[in-house]
Enzyme design. Structure first.
Site, PDB file in Angstrom:
ATOM      1  N   ASN A 116       0.676  -1.223   0.172  1.00  0.00           N
ATOM      2  CA  ASN A 116       0.252  -0.014  -0.156  1.00  0.00           C
ATOM      3  C   ASN A 116       0.538   1.612  -0.148  1.00  0.00           C
ATOM      4  O   ASN A 116       0.260   2.594   0.088  1.00  0.00           O
ATOM      5  CB  ASN A 116      -1.061   0.142   1.341  1.00  0.00           C
ATOM      6  CG  ASN A 116      -1.918  -1.299   1.514  1.00  0.00           C
ATOM      7  OD1 ASN A 116      -1.601  -1.656   2.247  1.00  0.00           O
ATOM      8  ND2 ASN A 116      -2.374  -1.575   0.176  1.00  0.00           N
ATOM      9  N   VAL A 123       1.017   6.479  -0.570  1.00  0.00           N
ATOM     10  CA  VAL A 123       0.142   6.115   0.292  1.00  0.00           C
ATOM     11  C   VAL A 123      -0.837   5.894  -0.241  1.00  0.00           C
ATOM     12  O   VAL A 123      -1.537   6.608  -0.420  1.00  0.00           O
ATOM     13  CB  VAL A 123       0.144   6.704   1.844  1.00  0.00           C
ATOM     14  CG1 VAL A 123      -0.814   5.719   2.493  1.00  0.00           C
ATOM     15  CG2 VAL A 123       1.945   6.506   2.371  1.00  0.00           C
ATOM     16  N   CYS A 124      -0.940   4.338   0.045  1.00  0.00           N
ATOM     17  CA  CYS A 124      -2.966   3.679  -0.618  1.00  0.00           C
ATOM     18  C   CYS A 124      -4.057   4.091   0.434  1.00  0.00           C
ATOM     19  O   CYS A 124      -3.774   2.904   1.328  1.00  0.00           O
ATOM     20  CB  CYS A 124      -2.336   3.357  -1.224  1.00  0.00           C
ATOM     21  SG  CYS A 124      -4.223   2.279  -2.135  1.00  0.00           S
ATOM     22  N   LEU A 125      -4.770   4.813   0.981  1.00  0.00           N
ATOM     23  CA  LEU A 125      -4.987   4.548   2.422  1.00  0.00           C
ATOM     24  C   LEU A 125      -7.002   5.217   1.937  1.00  0.00           C
ATOM     25  O   LEU A 125      -6.091   7.055   1.622  1.00  0.00           O
ATOM     26  CB  LEU A 125      -4.469   5.432   3.445  1.00  0.00           C
ATOM     27  CG  LEU A 125      -5.640   4.986   4.847  1.00  0.00           C
ATOM     28  CD1 LEU A 125      -5.583   4.064   5.376  1.00  0.00           C
ATOM     29  CD2 LEU A 125      -4.489   6.073   5.692  1.00  0.00           C
TER      30      LEU A 125
END
Length: 195
Positions: A116, A123-125
């Site tokens: 992620n 950042v993959c959030l």
């Protein structure tokens, strides 16, 4: 058309300069939300002011530009469980003046082998993108980042190679994470030591 607010602000600034004081900088909504707690608000129930953040024990905060710049800070996450246990990961936060209507910009400064987080630190959030709502706060983002290290998600990756290894061969994924954290190569990519 006459802008009365601009005229009133200019008069206030002129008066302050005449008294020998420096003009007072007007604060944005985001700065106000980060700087002080409104009178009568219970900090224990709303932990989104910088001074009252409820940080997990695995997280610390620092202000590289000094405590006067609360809109730019770093957090350090040191997971105490999971694949990333014992590593130290640093994230930069840039909070927009339009916060809380826009999420903070978050980047990972530590090069990490993670499904992620890509190699550029993006950042993959979900709460930093499409699921952001003004009722969310800095504390929510910090807890979300901590969760990425205890429960990496292979279903919505930025690093597709790491996600595929996590999904197809968790033991190899663990080995790759350990090698990267110790300062080594995973495939053709070198990761500096972070453990």
């Amino acid at each position: 058309m006459i802008n009365l607010f601009k005229i009133k602000g200019q008069k206030r600034e002129d008066a302050a300069n005449a008294n020998g004081r420096a003009p007072v900088k007007k604060q944005s909504a985001g700065e106000l939300r980060l700087h002080k707690v409104p009178p009568g608000m219970d900090c224990a129930r709303t932990p989104f002011y910088i001074g009252e953040l409820n940080l997990p024990k695995t997280t610390s905060i620092s202000f590289p530009n000094g405590k006067d710049d609360l809109m730019n800070f770093e957090i350090s996450i040191r997971p105490d469980e999971g694949y990333y246990q014992g590593g130290t990961f640093i994230f930069t936060f840039q909070v927009s003046p339009s916060y809380p209507h826009e999420p903070p910009k978050v980047k990972c400064k530590t090069k990490v082998y993670h499904p992620n987080i890509d190699l550029e630190g993006n950042v993959c959030l979900n709460i930093l993108r499409e699921d952001w709502k003004p009722v969310l706060n800095i504390n929510t983002v910090i807890y979300g980042l901590n969760l990425l290290f205890t429960q990496p998600n292979d279903e919505d990756p930025l690093n597709h190679d790491a996600a595929a290894v996590l999904r197809d061969n968790p033991k190899l994924f663990e080995s790759n994470v350990r090698r990267a954290m110790a300062g080594g190569y995973v495939g053709q990519i070198y990761f500096p030591r972070c453990a």
